[in-house]
Write an enzyme that holds these catalytic residues in place. Structure first.
Site, PDB file in Angstrom:
ATOM      1  N   SER A   1       0.810  -1.223   0.000  1.00  9.85           N
ATOM      2  CA  SER A   1       0.000   0.000   0.000  1.00  9.85           C
ATOM      3  C   SER A   1       0.847   1.279   0.000  1.00  9.85           C
ATOM      4  O   SER A   1       1.996   1.276   0.412  1.00  9.85           O
ATOM      5  CB  SER A   1      -0.967  -0.033   1.189  1.00  9.85           C
ATOM      6  OG  SER A   1      -0.297  -0.247   2.400  1.00  9.85           O
TER       7      SER A   1
ATOM      8  N   GLU B   1      -3.306  -0.125  -8.862  1.00 13.62           N
ATOM      9  CA  GLU B   1      -3.758   1.233  -9.178  1.00 13.62           C
ATOM     10  C   GLU B   1      -2.545   2.126  -8.990  1.00 13.62           C
ATOM     11  O   GLU B   1      -1.941   2.142  -7.919  1.00 13.62           O
ATOM     12  CB  GLU B   1      -4.914   1.652  -8.265  1.00 13.62           C
ATOM     13  CG  GLU B   1      -6.179   0.803  -8.468  1.00 13.62           C
ATOM     14  CD  GLU B   1      -6.704   0.807  -9.898  1.00 13.62           C
ATOM     15  OE1 GLU B   1      -6.465   1.780 -10.632  1.00 13.62           O
ATOM     16  OE2 GLU B   1      -7.336  -0.192 -10.295  1.00 13.62           O
TER      17      GLU B   1
ATOM     18  N   CYS C   1      -3.507  10.556  -6.112  1.00 11.64           N
ATOM     19  CA  CYS C   1      -3.325  10.056  -7.469  1.00 11.64           C
ATOM     20  C   CYS C   1      -4.258  10.780  -8.416  1.00 11.64           C
ATOM     21  O   CYS C   1      -3.993  10.908  -9.597  1.00 11.64           O
ATOM     22  CB  CYS C   1      -3.577   8.564  -7.499  1.00 11.64           C
ATOM     23  SG  CYS C   1      -5.111   8.152  -6.689  1.00 11.64           S
TER      24      CYS C   1
END
Ligand code: NAD
Length: 540
Positions: A186, A292, A326
């Site tokens: 993460s 992602e 992001c």
């Protein structure tokens, strides 16, 4: 248990305001003070047990980097092996546990964060990751609660999806967890993503090794403790902060690696993908790769756009959480008419932004996450100052004496392909490109082809025909596409989040699509009265 079990219908967690005089503000301030004045010693958690290796790293406050909040122990190869063993052992019963029982644990996690631990997860996120009260609340509290609640409902929807059956036959789909363990890696910038990367596969009956980001260990550790308090069996999620490359080396070729659930930079995800690719013949199953990654998120305004709306979308979209989302807007294409009309107010807005200690609630921004980020962002700003292709419209100040502070900065690019129009900076830097009003359609082509990413983007226009044309032209430029809004702030259950191209596998965190990656269905056909003669009628 007999009964058609249903998950309580979820609703998005309301965002508390933290306005002066509210009880949540007083509680949060007290918690920040308490955490800032105590020192934590964060262990690994393997098989439900705390493990201290003695190989520790300090946890510092980004807006006051001399302030050490404590330290965390790092996993070495032996602890990674232990975590694989613990996960493998836990898999036997966890992967067979009824989904309603599993869901109860995650619904309880949501409830614990909503009440008992809300101030703690928010305060740890503020101190360790330099988020303001509002940014911490929408991430560590609200988004995390939503991930837990909504994912339980999405899991139920998956399990409900069943095939049709012919006469005399009963067909069923059984959504088995993957065989092996998931490696959850993460990022620093969202506490909620940490818990979800490990939690979502676990919800579907998988076991995980969770390697949090070095810069989010404090808040992520609290989430790990909440999993335990909610009744997650030992070994289902193993918390192993450590040297990322070393942890990865130890487990990446393990035959039981069943999947990687990653959020972070494109480079790291591509490296993980390559490593899995070269070890592919040695795995028990093809590992599921869900990542992602980066973005170069845009705002493109048409001359018909609402001017105040565009201006505010730029400021909020680019500078909230220091641009370290992001989804943060980091390039904007403005027609000359709008640029000239909003320029002064935009500069005034940006100059009014308070940057400093997030415990001072009047600040809109804190510090960037660490020295490397500071140096990288400062590099973009200094190069823009020196370039003939760019100028600084506002901001440009960088000072790392006390904290890693970067003033919100707008670069004006004369060249539409100037580096800060193309590359992810991940800091409070927005680059504007001004085009002539009649060139709108050419600009859409530029937006689509300027960066390798495809994460978020916004089109601003009043003219409906323009909105339709831009939506079509930019079909693959963003996985989260906004019309007349800023390109940040996706809400679980409302705008499932993720992008394709270099931005990731677009498996939409907090949705059925993501959870589907963590199951391997078995189709079961049961025939009630079996054929007893091999001959078919056409043979007569
Ligand atoms: P990062 O890539 O530096 O780190 C992410 C994780 O990868 C961390 O846990 C880190 O320790 C780990 N890592 C680093 N090197 C590794 C290696 N060699 N092997 C295995 N793991 C390794 O990213 P970051 O700075 O934490 O986060 C910022 C990035 O994340 C940005 O690019 C941002 O766009 C992206 N991000 C994307 C999304 C999304 O949903 N698309 C959401 C949040 C962040």
């Amino acid at each position: 248990m007999n009964g058609s079990i249903q998950i309580p219908p979820p609703a998005n967690e309301p965002v508390l305001s933290y306005a002066p005089g509210t009880p949540e503000r007083a509680a949060l301030q007290a918690k920040i003070e308490e955490m800032a004045s105590t020192t934590v010693d964060i262990p690994l958690i393997i098989g439900g047990k705390e493990v201290r290796t003695g190989d520790t790293t300090p946890i510092v406050v980004p807006h006051d980097h001399a302030h050490v909040l404590g330290h965390y122990h790092k996993a070495g190869p032996a602890e990674v092996e232990m975590a694989i063993e613990a996960a493998t052992e836990a898999w036997e019963s966890w992967s067979r546990m009824a989904w309603a029982d599993r869901s109860a644990i995650f619904l309880k996690v949501a409830e614990l964060v909503r009440g008992k631990y809300r101030t703690a997860v928010n305060a740890a996120t503020m101190l360790g990751q330099s988020k303001t009260a509002h940014q911490a609340e929408i991430d560590a509290a609200c988004e995390y609660i939503d991930f837990m609640n909504f994912n339980c409902m999405f899991a139920e929807e998956i399990y409900e999806t069943q095939p049709i059956s012919d006469e005399g036959v009963w067909n069923r789909s059984e959504y088995r967890p993957l065989e092996g363990f998931i490696y959850a890696v993460s990022p620093f910038n969202f506490t909620s993503i940490g818990g979800n990367l490990a939690g979502a596969p676990a919800m579907m009956g998988n076991v995980a090794l969770w390697k949090p980001s070095h810069s989010a260990v404090y808040s992520n550790y609290i989430l790990m403790q909440i999993f335990q308090e909610a009744g997650l069996p030992d070994g289902v999620i193993n918390f192993i902060p450590g040297n990322a490359a070393q942890v990865t080396d130890t487990l990446i070729e393990h035959p039981d690696l069943a999947g990687i659930h990653f959020t972070g930079s494109t480079t790291v995800f591509q490296m993980l993908w390559k490593r899995v690719g070269s070890a592919i013949a040695g795995y028990r199953s093809y590992p599921r790769l869900v990542g992602e990654t980066g973005g170069k998120d845009f705002i493109v305004a048409h001359p018909s756009a609402d001017r105040a709306g565009v201006r505010t979308a730029i400021v909020r979209g680019a500078f909230e959480y220091q641009g370290q989302k992001c989804s943060a807007a980091s390039r904007a294409y403005l027609p000359r008419s709008i640029y000239e009309a909003i320029k002064d107010d935009l500069v005034a807005d940006v100059e009014s932004i308070g940057v400093g200690d997030v415990a001072d609630f009047s600040n809109f921004m804190g510090a960037v996450i660490h020295q490397d980020a500071f140096d990288k962002i400062q590099g973009y700003i200094e190069r823009a100052k020196a370039s003939d292709d760019a100028e600084i419209l506002v901001g440009g100040g960088c000072d790392d004496a006390k904290g890693w502070f970067i003033q919100p900065t707008i670069i004006l690019a004369k060249n539409a392909k100037y580096e800060s129009m193309c590359e992810e900076i991940f800091g409070p830097v927005m680059t504007l490109y001004v085009y002539e009003d009649h060139d709108f359609d050419d600009v859409l082509e530029l937006v689509d082809t300027t960066s390798p990413y495809g994460l978020t983007g916004a089109i601003w226009a009043r003219d409906r025909e323009v909105i339709r044309r831009a939506s079509d032209k930019l079909r693959y430029a963003a996985g989260n596409f906004y019309v007349n809004d800023k390109p940040t702030g996706a809400v679980v259950g409302q705008q499932p989040f993720g992008g394709s191209r270099a931005s990731g596998t677009n498996d939409k965190a907090g949705s059925q699509l993501n959870l589907l990656r963590w199951v391997t269905p078995r189709s079961v056909k049961e025939t009630f009265v079996a054929a007893v003669d091999y001959r078919y009628p056409f043979m007569d």
